[in-house]
Design a protein around this motif. Sequence first.
Motif, short mmCIF file in Angstrom:
data_model
loop_
_atom_site.label_atom_id
_atom_site.label_comp_id
_atom_site.label_asym_id
_atom_site.label_seq_id
_atom_site.Cartn_x
_atom_site.Cartn_y
_atom_site.Cartn_z
N LEU A 175 -34.39 -26.89 44.07
CA LEU A 175 -33.75 -27.85 44.98
C LEU A 175 -32.76 -27.13 45.91
O LEU A 175 -32.74 -27.37 47.12
N ASP A 176 -31.98 -26.23 45.33
CA ASP A 176 -31.02 -25.47 46.13
C ASP A 176 -31.75 -24.66 47.21
O ASP A 176 -31.29 -24.57 48.34
N THR A 177 -32.90 -24.06 46.83
CA THR A 177 -33.65 -23.27 47.79
C THR A 177 -34.11 -24.15 48.95
O THR A 177 -34.01 -23.76 50.12
N VAL A 178 -34.59 -25.35 48.61
CA VAL A 178 -35.04 -26.27 49.65
C VAL A 178 -33.88 -26.63 50.59
O VAL A 178 -34.02 -26.64 51.82
N ILE A 179 -32.72 -26.89 50.01
CA ILE A 179 -31.57 -27.27 50.83
C ILE A 179 -31.15 -26.11 51.73
O ILE A 179 -30.86 -26.30 52.91
N ARG A 180 -31.19 -24.89 51.18
CA ARG A 180 -30.87 -23.71 52.01
C ARG A 180 -31.87 -23.54 53.15
O ARG A 180 -31.50 -23.22 54.27
N ASN A 181 -33.17 -23.74 52.83
CA ASN A 181 -34.19 -23.61 53.88
C ASN A 181 -33.93 -24.59 55.01
O ASN A 181 -34.07 -24.24 56.18
N LEU A 182 -33.56 -25.81 54.65
CA LEU A 182 -33.29 -26.82 55.68
C LEU A 182 -32.09 -26.39 56.52
O LEU A 182 -32.09 -26.49 57.73
N ARG A 183 -31.06 -25.93 55.84
CA ARG A 183 -29.88 -25.44 56.55
C ARG A 183 -30.30 -24.34 57.55
O ARG A 183 -29.85 -24.32 58.70
N ASP A 184 -31.19 -23.45 57.10
CA ASP A 184 -31.58 -22.35 57.95
C ASP A 184 -32.40 -22.79 59.17
O ASP A 184 -32.51 -22.04 60.13
N THR A 185 -32.97 -24.00 59.11
CA THR A 185 -33.65 -24.51 60.30
C THR A 185 -32.65 -25.14 61.27
O THR A 185 -33.04 -25.66 62.32
N GLY A 186 -31.37 -25.14 60.91
CA GLY A 186 -30.35 -25.65 61.82
C GLY A 186 -29.89 -27.07 61.50
O GLY A 186 -29.08 -27.64 62.22
N VAL A 187 -30.42 -27.63 60.41
CA VAL A 187 -29.97 -28.96 60.00
C VAL A 187 -28.56 -28.83 59.40
O VAL A 187 -28.24 -27.83 58.77
N ALA A 188 -27.72 -29.82 59.66
CA ALA A 188 -26.41 -29.89 59.00
C ALA A 188 -26.61 -30.67 57.71
O ALA A 188 -27.27 -31.71 57.71
N VAL A 189 -26.08 -30.15 56.60
CA VAL A 189 -26.31 -30.79 55.31
C VAL A 189 -24.97 -31.22 54.71
O VAL A 189 -24.04 -30.42 54.62
N LEU A 190 -24.90 -32.49 54.35
CA LEU A 190 -23.71 -33.03 53.68
C LEU A 190 -24.12 -33.50 52.29
O LEU A 190 -24.96 -34.39 52.17
N ILE A 191 -23.57 -32.86 51.27
CA ILE A 191 -23.94 -33.21 49.89
C ILE A 191 -22.75 -33.84 49.19
O ILE A 191 -21.66 -33.29 49.22
N VAL A 192 -22.98 -34.97 48.56
CA VAL A 192 -21.97 -35.52 47.65
C VAL A 192 -22.39 -35.11 46.25
O VAL A 192 -23.52 -35.36 45.85
N THR A 193 -21.51 -34.46 45.53
CA THR A 193 -21.93 -33.98 44.21
C THR A 193 -20.78 -33.91 43.23
O THR A 193 -19.64 -33.71 43.61
N HIS A 194 -21.13 -34.12 41.95
CA HIS A 194 -20.18 -33.83 40.87
C HIS A 194 -20.52 -32.49 40.24
O HIS A 194 -19.85 -32.05 39.32
N ASP A 195 -21.58 -31.86 40.76
CA ASP A 195 -22.05 -30.62 40.18
C ASP A 195 -21.33 -29.46 40.87
O ASP A 195 -21.76 -28.97 41.91
N LEU A 196 -20.22 -29.04 40.27
CA LEU A 196 -19.38 -28.04 40.93
C LEU A 196 -20.05 -26.68 40.99
O LEU A 196 -19.81 -25.90 41.90
N GLU A 197 -20.91 -26.43 40.00
CA GLU A 197 -21.62 -25.16 40.02
C GLU A 197 -22.54 -25.10 41.23
O GLU A 197 -22.61 -24.11 41.94
N GLN A 198 -23.24 -26.21 41.46
CA GLN A 198 -24.12 -26.27 42.62
C GLN A 198 -23.32 -26.15 43.91
O GLN A 198 -23.68 -25.39 44.81
#
Length: 312
Positions: A175-198
């Motif tokens: 999932l992290d890899t997918v989110i990074r790939n999207l970021r690398d295409t220039g998308v801005a990503v806003l994540i709400v998370t309780h997962d501090l490690e992530q």
Amino acid sequence: MTDRPILNVWNAEHAYGTRKVLRGVDLQVRPGEIYALLGPNGAGKSTLIGAICGRFKLGAGEVALDGEDPFTTPNARARLGLVPQEIALYGHMTVRENLEVFGRLSGVRRRDLSSAVALALYLTRTADREHVPVRHLSGGYRRRVNIAAAILHGPRLLILDEPTVGVDVDAREALDTVIRNLRDTGVAVLIVTHDLEQAGALADRVGFLREGRKVLEGAPRALIEQAFGQEMEILVQMHIEPDMDGESILAGEGLERRKGNLWARLDQDGYNAAAQLDRRLRSLGLIPREIRVRAPSLQNLFSLVADWRRAA
Ligand SMILES: Nc1ncnc2c1ncn2[C@@H]1O[C@H](COP(=O)(O)OP(=O)(O)OP(=O)(O)O)[C@@H](O)[C@H]1O
Ligand SMILES: [Mg+2]
């Protein structure tokens, strides 16, 4: 990353009845950036997301998506994709069928649908399951198809609400890899998370929300360095569950229980202190199974910020 934010929130205020939930929040997220919004339950994170999605009118302040207010200009919402916490897919339909339905719903033109689906399958690494009914997918794949469904219309801002709930470690990395790939295409990503490690591993910047205010913001490493300087975290995994005397000895050494039988404290003199701690505990008949020394994490920072609240 470019400098001009795709998302701008200025001084957002919102109340449910008389209860103030947002008390003047500023937020900027830029194309090509992953921003993690953190904070305890009830801090106002979901309310802020609701405002960004234009679901209600703010009591004060402004939201701009690429310059337009998503509340007054519903068209502006086409620039954002929302991945809801609940999986919102049709279980009996295949991945491709789901994406075709969601594509139509999000306004993708019929002639663009097939290429939009192909791109979303590719970006979320789900193409190998395109003909599988969603109900046969693992939790990790479902999460990624959920993301695929949110990006079909090519949003410039992707918002994910708690993307790792119910996802095991391997699937989380995918999932992290997918989110990074999207970021690398220039998308801005806003994540709400309780997962501090992530958040620590993934986010370019994090923001801590507490009682409707942003109390801390910055790059994870820089924030951690500012807060802890040279301090290291000492983690002590005990062999057997300590009895009450054992617990008070551990507490006397400044150790706090983390989870299960894992104890931790911060120390300026990490490795030396760990060696001394090991000797002292053994001489008292408390045998550690493992002692580790590591740089402090967002988890430590989060506890620190939570303690400010108690102190205030
Ligand atoms: N529709 C509503 N009506 C009244 N109060 C609400 C409503 N939605 C949320 N609240 C309250 O507003 C506060 C902020 O809620 P919000 O859902 O934004 O917090 P959150 O940071 O997303 O929390 P969590 O981590 O638990 O998801 C909470 O005290 C909540 O009980
Ligand atoms: Mg919430």
